[in-house]
Design a protein around this motif. Structure first.
Motif, short mmCIF file in Angstrom:
data_model
loop_
_atom_site.label_atom_id
_atom_site.label_comp_id
_atom_site.label_asym_id
_atom_site.label_seq_id
_atom_site.Cartn_x
_atom_site.Cartn_y
_atom_site.Cartn_z
N ALA A 167 -6.36 4.29 -7.01
CA ALA A 167 -7.41 5.30 -6.85
C ALA A 167 -6.77 6.68 -6.90
O ALA A 167 -5.67 6.89 -6.38
N ASP A 172 -5.12 -2.15 -6.93
CA ASP A 172 -6.16 -1.12 -7.07
C ASP A 172 -5.47 0.24 -7.05
O ASP A 172 -4.60 0.49 -6.19
N GLY A 188 -4.79 13.25 -4.64
CA GLY A 188 -4.39 12.12 -3.80
C GLY A 188 -4.41 10.85 -4.62
O GLY A 188 -5.18 10.73 -5.57
N TRP A 189 -3.53 9.94 -4.29
CA TRP A 189 -3.54 8.65 -4.97
C TRP A 189 -3.22 7.56 -3.98
O TRP A 189 -2.56 7.79 -2.95
N ALA A 190 -3.71 6.38 -4.28
CA ALA A 190 -3.42 5.22 -3.44
C ALA A 190 -3.24 4.01 -4.35
O ALA A 190 -3.98 3.83 -5.32
N TYR A 199 0.84 -1.19 0.00
CA TYR A 199 0.00 0.00 0.00
C TYR A 199 0.88 1.24 0.00
O TYR A 199 1.83 1.35 0.79
N ALA A 210 -8.50 11.78 -11.87
CA ALA A 210 -9.05 12.07 -10.55
C ALA A 210 -10.53 11.69 -10.53
O ALA A 210 -11.28 11.99 -11.46
N ALA A 233 0.27 5.60 -0.56
CA ALA A 233 -0.75 6.64 -0.77
C ALA A 233 -0.16 7.99 -0.43
O ALA A 233 0.78 8.10 0.37
N GLU A 234 -0.71 8.99 -1.04
CA GLU A 234 -0.21 10.36 -0.81
C GLU A 234 -1.34 11.32 -1.14
O GLU A 234 -2.09 11.10 -2.10
N PHE A 235 -1.46 12.35 -0.38
CA PHE A 235 -2.40 13.43 -0.68
C PHE A 235 -1.63 14.73 -0.57
O PHE A 235 -0.99 14.99 0.45
N LEU A 284 -0.70 18.93 -2.33
CA LEU A 284 -0.98 20.06 -3.20
C LEU A 284 -0.16 19.91 -4.46
O LEU A 284 0.99 19.44 -4.41
N ARG A 292 -5.42 20.00 -5.20
CA ARG A 292 -4.92 18.90 -4.38
C ARG A 292 -5.30 17.59 -5.03
O ARG A 292 -6.42 17.43 -5.51
N ILE A 330 -7.90 10.79 -6.29
CA ILE A 330 -8.98 11.66 -5.80
C ILE A 330 -8.52 13.12 -5.83
O ILE A 330 -7.33 13.42 -5.92
N THR A 331 -9.48 13.98 -5.74
CA THR A 331 -9.20 15.39 -5.50
C THR A 331 -10.35 15.94 -4.64
O THR A 331 -11.43 15.35 -4.64
N ASP A 332 -10.10 17.01 -3.94
CA ASP A 332 -11.21 17.63 -3.20
C ASP A 332 -11.71 18.86 -3.92
O ASP A 332 -12.46 19.65 -3.37
#
Lengths: 359, 1058
Positions: free
Chosen positions: A287, A285, A347-349, A247, A319, A249-251, A253, A345, A289-291
């Protein structure tokens, strides 16, 4: 083209309109942007890194001090009048001077490094640059292209050259005969070498003639896309992500001003380069994401295998998407993509899935 | 000659020129504005912005008006507005008020700041570096927002916390870019503290057991919760930092394990988990546990469980599913909201002393209630195939069990190999071995179907990709593909048995640039295809099905072509089945639901999921709406075993920057109605979910085929789940009209509600008051069209509306007075022949009185002019046919031929068509006016001063002038302003010359066409973002035209000053 002739042409071009002063001083590259053009925070470091890596690959010393390359990043308006480049091109390199409408444009930096081996026929000048230029801001492999080498063997700097054909053929030659042998062959060719001279050089250095080589390329190597053939020197040499193989992951800017952000490339893109070693082949898997939903279309993660012309797949995840992918063991270029115009921002995992269960 | 002029003359001319130039660029009387040619000023600098958009991302439950009933308070960040939905006994009053706050807002806190016993509303205004406070004046009135600067820029996520224990609560804000937390004490900047990267959410409680209020900050970019310790006097210091999963977007406090100690929970978006930091009862957090959740959890709510503890509700951003997580039992219920939810909040909605849960949906413009323990179903992942491009369920061996045919995602996809051929894998439940089928010579495969195509025993497999197919048959031990068959334009293959002989044929869907074709073919003995019939269609072909109408003849075909239902019974030409009020159709399923011997249909349409009985009747039955939400796929199956077919509806949703497939199950009741179970949702986008039968176990199997992803099999079971129940929608269409006769324009919103804001005569508006449509027009569900005028000259405007009934599928013409509710038994003005009828008020017969024009499109386009009597009454209509396209034709009334009679201008697919007015309420035969199609009308006028009017239209290329002529023109439009996204052409200052206004997102360009044909524009940057429309009207009632600059959030009024 000799260095002297090039310099004269360059001087004639520069005489029309002054080029901007140097604003960014790197170790191997100095960047002189037109007013209003701003590099992203990590671009100069990337250019230095790229020149150092290509120089090492080509067995030449990277330029330092007054020998550093000067990268003129210019407004597309009047580009042709201010530079030795044709107006229609994105950039050109004349020895230690690079003139470009975009930044970075690593293709031209390869030219500047390869001038140490002289200037060969166009198919190999551009082929060499294409073979080592890396991924730039591309997010996914480009579609298939024609592979008709014969059509371009005698390309003469006037008729259009298919850079993908030149790059693929050059990559194939380097993979088959080795870079050293290729560069020796290349150094012996002149600017205007055509089919006959190339054929003789092939026989002399590769011990196989041009026709046979092209046949072999078509049969064995013509199907490798540029993005897979390119060694991706900077991309695959980028800082490696530490993880346990299960695993990561990072989130974070993603903004043009950041120290590891490279851009703005052609269309206002920003890229952050990392590398990732997948310890064992498996199903993962991924993934992203963004906010900031409105910016989701500009945000993505890409994974390109560092194995050249292997059978591993490149993966791009936008994203808001999550996919399952089979990743072979090995090193990958992991890049985060965003917009240089608006920070966001992302993020990925990456999660390894357990082995397949019962059906 | 010039050489003879004295130098002083040059100087004089020069000074005059300078003065003239200065007059143009420097004008103190119109600073920040635009000086119109006639001397008046467009006062852009004093533009008044009013916001009423409703796209909520934060919601709270509280009794704001003190009536003892909870209200819902919602913040719409991009709209910059706060909306309060006033509670009624069942939270469905539909009565709401919206206050304009700031250009952008974030978060919501409700707190009594002034000790008057009423909760005030606090939100952050990040672009203004301030907190906005709307004081509660009582009687459902909030004072205009007042901004209070924060110590650090860019405040977000305000929270009211009584840090010093003295009351009133302090306002704590987070500052993402400054990595800080800030406190306003008595609404004045008090303290700021750097807390770490990515502070996004805040909780408060006594976390260290010292009796003083502390804070917990979720740090999204540090995968941690930072505790901030309060000293009881308002002072704060950093406490311990606790690691949680990556990207914690929410943090809440509560007692989640029932031990009486306060715990913390975070929603860790990139870990697909909730982290729980357990308190030890002595004020310390002792341990961390992680609970897996649906993907990308972003919001949490802690709800009291009635025993002193709390259960958690977790909202997945990816799927918009809510999971109820009781940490003593795990996730016990799941359900998806049908509109993507952005926020959760808990509160006692029904006054029973127990907290319920509500959600806010930004994309759905909706607030709703979360209903646990509702009837529903659940999906349990069972197994999946290997890497796949596509997957298809096939019963190849005709044993009653489906195999899954998988187009594998091959490693060789990484390279270009023109010589590659396709293969297929067959996966079976319970069988480890995968059967490979070589489909060479087919180079790649898009899809496969199976059928009994020849006389030999065993089924055939048809595999195809664009333009070519192969048919494979099974030999003793393998499948062998036949010759490659070229079918130009092939996009789909359907297996049918139209002649009912037991040997199946193929329907080949083909698409060409000019249209589509459906070929009916059969397999011949030599392996080629023989054409039985061929039928051309207009537009792209969608789903196709055979129809057996029980007449013993060959099966007919029902086809979706160009988003229209087409019925092919083998006659000369397929018949279009056009349904009143139904736009495009994307999917259908046929069944005789009412067992009357005639086929009925379930349709996925642009106006929702509909049932149409006797679809092939002439006419078909009237549609009934099963679901307002649309669907992209439907599957009929008897899910509950009552021998009645139910509906599994699937809808792809990519709102909110994430993709999912929403599954809704409608069970057919004994009386033919439909009961919706709580919905579920799976990550993905362009896939398809099918009910399949893979084995003999008691579970229903669902196959989810997602493009470029492994096919996944889920077990489906029934039980309780979490349902969503919308209670308020703010999705209205807005316009301006003088409703109260004071000369200033008011704001009117219509749709499923009615909203009004009164203009103040200065360019501003009162808060927007929204009421449920049913309260004003009993029995009405939605207003489709409205015309506003003071028809009876009493000073107040009346509205004539086309209102669709809540029951049935009909619309009526009704009179609506915004301040007066109609009586339930009040008859409509007119029962309309078409659901979607549009209306306009104007003098169509030249008697200087207002008449009402009504028109409707397909099917059976028609119009009528209801002549006005001058006192608000209208004569009965006489409907006449008119050539109009689509169910919602775009028609404008305009005297385009300058004969003094109003014409109709229709914007059709083949261009602009003029229906000349005859001056007696009728219109002559239509004539083409210009070949331009697809543009948006923004004005008309003689732009080129040739004595004939041009139309100003917005097209993809910008704002253009269209020169038409009654016989039709194909002249190229003149580009007035490239890349404009908004526009207007109007004589603003009444000097007889047209101003050209073009909007480009964040700028307004004002131009004027010179006598030589050139147009010079002056650019004005706007504070308003996303300029999407320009309205010219006298907003303030001073007799001068003003500008209304529209955006998604509201409007900025720019007044014209003398």
């Amino acid at each position: 083209m000799t260095r002297r002739l090039s310099l004269v042409l360059a001087a004639l071009g520069l005489a029309c309109d002054p080029l901007p002063p140097v604003r960014h001083e790197g170790v191997h590259v100095r960047v002189a942007p037109d007013p209003g053009l701003e590099l992203c925070g990590g671009t100069l470091a990337h250019m230095d890194d790229f020149v150092a890596r290509v120089s090492a690959e080509f067995g030449v010393d990277p330029p330092i001090g007054d020998d550093r390359f000067t990268y003129y990043w210019l407004d597309p308006e009047d580009f042709g009048k201010r530079t030795p480049c044709p107006d229609a091109v994105a950039g050109c390199a004349v020895y230690d001077g690079v003139y470009s409408k975009v930044a970075p444009l690593d293709h031209e930096l390869v030219h500047s490094v390869s001038f140490a081996y002289g200037v060969g026929p166009q198919i190999f000048v551009e082929g060499l640059a294409r073979a080592y230029e890396g991924l730039e801001a591309w997010r996914s492999p480009q579609p298939e292209r024609p592979r008709d080498v014969w059509k371009f063997v005698s390309a003469n700097w006037i008729a259009p050259l298919d850079y993908d054909v030149a790059g693929a053929f050059t990559s194939y030659l380097i993979a088959r005969f080795g870079l050293d042998v290729f560069l020796t062959m290349y150094a012996g060719l002149g600017l205007v070498a055509r089919e006959g001279a190339i054929d003789r050089a092939f026989k002399n250095h590769f011990e196989v003639d041009l026709a046979r080589t092209i046949d072999d390329f078509t049969a064995d190597g013509g199907d490798c896309l540029h993005e897979h053939a390119d060694p991706k020197l900077s991309e695959c040499g980028a800082p490696e992500i530490a993880w346990d193989g299960e695993y990561a992951a990072e989130f974070r800017l993603l903004a043009c001003e950041q120290e590891d952000a490279i851009g703005p490339y052609y269309g206002g893109d920003v890229v952050v380069m990392r590398s990732l070693v997948v310890p064992v082949e498996g199903t993962y898997d991924i993934a992203v994401i963004t906010d900031e939903p409105a910016l989701a279309p500009s945000l993505a993660l890409s994974l390109f295998p560092c194995s050249q012309c292997g059978t591993d797949l490149a993966v791009t995840v936008g994203a808001g998407e999550r996919i399952t992918a089979r990743l072979a063991a090995g090193r990958y270029s992991l890049r985060l993509h965003g917009s240089a115009r608006r920070e966001a921002r992302i993020g990925w995992a990456l999660t390894r899935r357990p082995d397949d269960g019962d059906r | 000659m010039l050489g003879l002029m004295r130098p002083s003359v040059f100087v004089w001319f020069g000074l005059a020129a300078c003065a003239g130039a200065l007059a143009c660029v420097r004008d103190d009387a119109c600073d920040g504005g635009h000086r119109l040619f006639g001397g008046r000023c467009l006062d852009l600098g004093a533009a008044v912005a009013s916001r009423w958009g409703f796209a909520p991302e934060a919601v709270e439950v509280a009794d704001l008006d003190g009536d003892g009933v909870a209200d819902l308070v919602a913040a719409s960040p991009d709209a910059g507005a706060i909306t309060v939905v006033w509670g009624g006994k069942d939270m469905s009053s539909g009565t709401a008020t919206t206050w304009s706050v700031a250009a952008a807002i974030d978060g919501l806190a409700l707190v009594d700041l002034d000790g008057d016993g009423r909760l005030d509303v606090v939100t952050a205004a990040p672009d203004d570096d301030a907190v906005a406070v709307l004081r509660n004046r009582g009687a459902r009135e909030l004072a205009p927002a007042r901004l209070h600067p924060t110590l650090v820029p860019g405040p977000t996520a305000p929270r009211a916390v009584d840090l010093d224990g003295r009351g009133p609560a302090e306002i704590v804000t987070l500052h993402r870019d400054a990595h800080s937390l800030g406190v306003l004490l008595d609404l004045k900047p008090f303290v700021a503290l750097e807390v770490g990267l990515g502070p996004v959410a805040l909780a408060d409680g006594d976390f260290d057991g010292d009796g003083r209020r502390d804070l917990a900050v979720a740090l999204a970019e540090e995968a941690a919760v930072q505790l901030v310790v309060g000293d009881g006097a308002g002072g704060l210091s950093l406490g311990p930092r606790h690691p949680v999963g990556v990207a914690p977007f929410a943090v809440v406090a509560g007692d989640f394990n029932g031990d009486g100690a306060q715990d913390l929970a975070t929603a860790d978006a990139l870990a697909d988990a909730v982290s729980v930091l357990y308190g030890d009862g002595a004020g310390r957090l002792r341990a961390r546990a992680s609970w897996p959740t649906d993907p990308d959890p972003r919001a949490l709510a802690a709800v009291a469980d009635g025993t002193g503890g709390h259960v958690l509700y977790v909202l997945s951003h990816q799927t918009s599913t809510m999971q109820r997580l009781d940490l003593r039992r795990g996730v016990d219920q799941v359900g998806a909201t049908r509109e993507r939810a952005a926020a959760l909040a808990a509160g006692d909605l029904d006054g029973d002393g127990r907290a319920e849960l509500v959600y806010a949906s930004r994309s759905g413009r909706e607030l709703g209630r979360v209903v646990p323990d509702a009837p529903g179903f659940s999906l349990a992942p069972r197994w999946e195939t290997g890497p796949a491009r596509r997957a298809f369920p096939l019963d190849l061996d005709d044993d009653g069990h489906d195999e899954i045919a998988v187009v594998p995602a091959a490693e060789a996809d990484a390279v270009v190999d023109l010589d590659r051929t396709a293969n297929l894998q067959l996966w079976r439940a319970g069988v480890d071995e995968v059967v490979d089928i070589d489909l060479a010579p087919l180079p790649r495969v898009d899809a496969v179907v199976v059928g009994e195509l020849d006389e030999r025993p065993g089924r055939e497999l048809v595999a195809w990709s664009y333009g070519q197919l192969v048919i494979a048959g099974e030999t003793a031990d393998e499948w062998v593909a036949g010759e490659l068959i070229e079918v130009p334009g092939l996009t789909g293959v359907i297996v049918v048995d139209r002649d009912g002989d037991g040997r199946q044929e193929l329907l080949l869907k083909q698409f060409f640039g000019s249209g589509s074709r459906l070929d009916h073919v059969e397999l011949t003995a030599d392996g080629s295809l023989s054409e039985l019939a061929s039928r051309p269609f207009t537009g792209l072909l969608g789903p196709v099905a055979t129809v057996d109408r029980g007449d013993g003849g060959p099966q007919d075909l029902l086809v979706i072509a160009g988003n229209q239902l087409r019925f092919d019974d083998g006659g000369d030409e397929p018949r279009t089945i056009t349904l009143d009020g139904v736009g495009s159709v994307v999917e259908f399923a046929l069944h005789d639901f009412d067992a009357d011997g005639r086929l009925d249909a379930i349709l996925c349409t642009s106006v929702g999921m509909l049932r149409v009985d006797d679809l092939f009747g002439e006419p078909p039955g009237e549609p009934t709406r099963i679901d307002r939400s649309g669907c992209s796929q439907i599957d009929l199956h008897d899910f509950d075993g009552d021998e009645r077919l139910d509906i599994l509806a699937e809808q792809s949703d990519s709102s909110g920057g994430a993709t999912r497939n929403l599954l809704s199950l409608w069970l057919q009741t004994e009386t033919g109605g439909w009961n919706r179970l709580a919905s579920q949702s799976l990550p993905g986008s362009s896939g398809r979910t099918r009910v399949v039968r893979l084995d003999d176990d008691s579970w229903l199997d669902l196959l989810v085929d997602e493009i470029d992803q492994p096919a996944r099999v889920y077990d489906m079971s029934f039980g309780t789940a979490i349902a969503d129940e919308p209670v308020f929608t703010g999705d209205l269409g807005y316009r301006f009209a003088d409703l109260d006769g004071d000369g200033a324009l008011d704001l009117l919103g219509v749709g499923r509600g009615l909203a009004v804001a009164h203009g103040d005569g200065q360019g501003g508006f009162s808060p927007v008051q929204q009421r449920a449509l049913g309260d004003l027009l009993p029995g009405a569900e939605r207003i489709w069209s409205a015309a506003v005028e003071d028809l009876d000259h009493d000073g107040d405007a009346e509205m004539i509306v086309v209102a669709q009934r809540a029951d049935g599928w009909r619309s009526d013409l009704r009179l609506l007075e915004p301040g007066r509710a109609a009586r339930p038994d009040e008859p409509p003005l007119l029962e309309l022949p078409r659901v979607f009828t549009q209306i306009a008020l104007a003098d169509f017969d030249g008697d200087r009185g207002l008449d009402l024009l009504a028109w409707a499109g397909l099917p059976d386009p028609q119009y009528a002019v209801l002549r006005g009597d001058g006192h608000g009454g209208f004569a009965d209509p006489s409907w006449s046919p008119i050539a109009l396209e689509s169910t919602a034709p775009s028609v404008r009334t305009i005297d385009l031929d300058r004969d003094g009679r109003l014409d109709l201008l229709a914007n059709q697919s083949d261009g602009l068509v003029l229906h000349p007015g005859l001056g007696d309420g009728r219109f002559a035969e239509p004539r083409p006016w210009h070949s331009l199609s697809g543009g948006g009308f923004v004005g008309a006028g003689d732009l080129d001063r040739d004595g004939r009017p041009e139309l100003a239209m917005l097209v993809a290329g910008g704002l253009v002038a269209v020169h038409g002529s009654p016989g039709g023109a194909v002249t190229r439009p003149d580009v007035l302003f490239a890349k404009a996204g908004a526009g207007a052409v109007v004589d603003l200052d009444g000097d007889g010359q047209l101003e050209i206004l073009a909007g480009t997102g964040d700028a307004l360009h004002i131009g004027r066409r010179e006598l030589d044909g050139r147009t010079t524009f002056v650019r004005h940057d706007l504070e308003l973002k996303g300029l999407s429309g320009i309205v010219t009207a006298d907003f303030d009632g001073d007799g001068l035209l003003d500008l209304g600059l529209r955006s998604g959030a509201g409007v900025a009024i720019v007044r014209q000053r003398p």
